[in-house]
Design a protein around this motif. Structure first.
Motif, mmCIF file in Angstrom:
data_model
loop_
_atom_site.group_PDB
_atom_site.id
_atom_site.type_symbol
_atom_site.label_atom_id
_atom_site.label_comp_id
_atom_site.label_asym_id
_atom_site.label_seq_id
_atom_site.Cartn_x
_atom_site.Cartn_y
_atom_site.Cartn_z
ATOM 1 N N PRO A 153 6.244 27.326 -1.311
ATOM 2 C CA PRO A 153 6.786 26.252 -0.476
ATOM 3 C C PRO A 153 5.857 25.039 -0.532
ATOM 4 C CG PRO A 153 5.777 27.919 0.896
ATOM 5 C CD PRO A 153 5.697 28.415 -0.518
ATOM 6 N N ARG A 154 6.362 23.862 -0.184
ATOM 7 C CA ARG A 154 5.532 22.650 -0.219
ATOM 8 C C ARG A 154 5.952 21.697 0.888
ATOM 9 N NH1 ARG A 154 4.811 19.073 -5.507
ATOM 10 N NH2 ARG A 154 3.328 20.730 -5.870
ATOM 11 N N TYR A 155 4.952 21.081 1.506
ATOM 12 C CA TYR A 155 5.182 19.986 2.445
ATOM 13 C C TYR A 155 4.430 18.782 1.903
ATOM 14 C CZ TYR A 155 4.847 16.881 6.403
ATOM 15 O OH TYR A 155 4.916 15.762 7.195
ATOM 16 N N GLN A 156 5.109 17.634 1.856
ATOM 17 C CA GLN A 156 4.436 16.414 1.418
ATOM 18 C C GLN A 156 4.868 15.235 2.272
ATOM 19 O OE1 GLN A 156 5.167 16.132 -2.747
ATOM 20 N NE2 GLN A 156 7.342 15.852 -2.541
ATOM 21 N N LYS A 203 0.850 -1.188 0.000
ATOM 22 C CA LYS A 203 0.000 0.000 0.000
ATOM 23 C C LYS A 203 0.887 1.240 0.000
ATOM 24 C CE LYS A 203 -3.581 -2.282 2.649
ATOM 25 N NZ LYS A 203 -4.333 -2.334 3.905
ATOM 26 N N PHE A 204 0.467 2.243 -0.791
ATOM 27 C CA PHE A 204 1.211 3.490 -0.897
ATOM 28 C C PHE A 204 0.216 4.633 -0.989
ATOM 29 C CE2 PHE A 204 3.418 6.673 -3.641
ATOM 30 C CZ PHE A 204 4.418 7.004 -2.743
ATOM 31 N N ASN A 205 0.311 5.645 -0.105
ATOM 32 C CA ASN A 205 -0.573 6.798 -0.173
ATOM 33 C C ASN A 205 0.119 8.013 0.441
ATOM 34 O OD1 ASN A 205 -0.720 6.426 2.575
ATOM 35 N ND2 ASN A 205 -2.760 5.537 2.543
ATOM 36 N N GLY A 206 -0.516 9.186 0.303
ATOM 37 C CA GLY A 206 0.093 10.381 0.871
ATOM 38 C C GLY A 206 -0.681 11.644 0.565
ATOM 39 N N PHE A 207 -0.115 12.765 1.013
ATOM 40 C CA PHE A 207 -0.751 14.059 0.801
ATOM 41 C C PHE A 207 0.318 15.146 0.662
ATOM 42 C CE2 PHE A 207 0.049 14.032 5.292
ATOM 43 C CZ PHE A 207 0.327 15.349 5.617
ATOM 44 N N ALA A 208 -0.118 16.312 0.168
ATOM 45 C CA ALA A 208 0.777 17.468 0.056
ATOM 46 C C ALA A 208 -0.014 18.745 0.307
ATOM 47 C CB ALA A 208 1.424 17.529 -1.327
ATOM 48 N N LEU A 227 7.963 8.951 4.036
ATOM 49 C CA LEU A 227 8.807 9.974 3.432
ATOM 50 C C LEU A 227 8.093 11.303 3.589
ATOM 51 C CD1 LEU A 227 11.158 10.995 1.640
ATOM 52 C CD2 LEU A 227 9.670 10.572 -0.311
ATOM 53 N N SER A 228 8.716 12.234 4.254
ATOM 54 C CA SER A 228 8.192 13.588 4.379
ATOM 55 C C SER A 228 9.248 14.536 3.833
ATOM 56 C CB SER A 228 7.908 13.930 5.841
ATOM 57 O OG SER A 228 6.904 13.092 6.345
ATOM 58 N N SER A 229 8.797 15.528 3.089
ATOM 59 C CA SER A 229 9.760 16.472 2.530
ATOM 60 C C SER A 229 9.194 17.885 2.545
ATOM 61 C CB SER A 229 10.156 16.078 1.109
ATOM 62 O OG SER A 229 9.060 16.198 0.236
ATOM 63 N N ILE A 230 10.109 18.827 2.613
ATOM 64 C CA ILE A 230 9.774 20.243 2.535
ATOM 65 C C ILE A 230 10.595 20.825 1.391
ATOM 66 C CG2 ILE A 230 9.890 22.463 3.713
ATOM 67 C CD1 ILE A 230 9.600 20.965 6.344
ATOM 68 N N GLY A 231 9.963 21.582 0.544
ATOM 69 C CA GLY A 231 10.674 22.176 -0.584
ATOM 70 C C GLY A 231 10.073 23.527 -0.927
ATOM 71 N N ALA A 232 10.592 24.143 -1.947
ATOM 72 C CA ALA A 232 10.084 25.429 -2.403
ATOM 73 C C ALA A 232 10.352 25.573 -3.894
ATOM 74 C CB ALA A 232 10.724 26.574 -1.635
ATOM 75 N N GLY A 233 9.613 26.431 -4.525
ATOM 76 C CA GLY A 233 9.821 26.641 -5.944
ATOM 77 C C GLY A 233 9.388 28.031 -6.369
ATOM 78 N N LEU A 234 9.901 28.446 -7.503
ATOM 79 C CA LEU A 234 9.472 29.678 -8.161
ATOM 80 C C LEU A 234 8.552 29.277 -9.297
ATOM 81 C CD1 LEU A 234 12.867 31.572 -8.292
ATOM 82 C CD2 LEU A 234 10.968 31.962 -6.708
#
Length: 133
Positions: A97-100, A69-74, A122-129
């Motif tokens: 910015p993004r948290y997923q 099973k694989f699931n998640g959110f952002a 897996l949790s990650s924090i990122g950002a983008g233009l």
């Protein structure tokens, strides 16, 4: 799940109608994403004539294959600047910015016949233009 889907559909329809009358709010979704068991909902609000903010939510209902099973959110907040037009219309520049967070769970059977459950997150924090229109 059907009640939640019906509620979200009514909520989106109400906000779309409301957004057309005031021009300060927009609710957006990707109509093709449910084909891939992903659900997107974005809400954008104009703060000034040239600045808006958007909050994006994504839920991945996941893959459920055999014993895996694989699931998640952002969550993706965003600030947008409309340099030549008015907010919510035309070309924009954005900072996003993004948290997923995603979860993976797999069950296997070892040589002795014991069931073993492996879990990973897996949790990650990122950002983008962002450039768009």
């Amino acid at each position: 799940m059907k009640k939640l889907s019906l509620f979200l559909a009514c909520f989106m329809l109400t906000n779309i109608i409301f957004a057309q009358s005031e021009k300060k709010n927009i609710v957006k979704t990707n109509i093709l994403s449910p084909l891939f068991r992903t659900f997107h909902l974005n809400y954008e609000r104009a703060f000034t004539e040239k600045v808006s903010g958007q909050l994006g939510l994504m839920y991945f209902a996941g893959l459920d294959r055999n014993d895996t099973k694989f699931n998640g959110f952002a969550v993706t907040p965003e600030v947008r600047l409309y340099p030549k037009g008015t907010a919510l219309e035309g070309f924009f520049l954005g900072l996003s910015p993004r948290y997923q967070s995603f979860k993976l769970e797999s069950q296997t059977t070892d040589f002795n016949g014991n069931t073993v459950t492996d879990k990973a997150t897996l949790s990650s924090i990122g950002a983008g233009l962002v450039l768009g229109g």
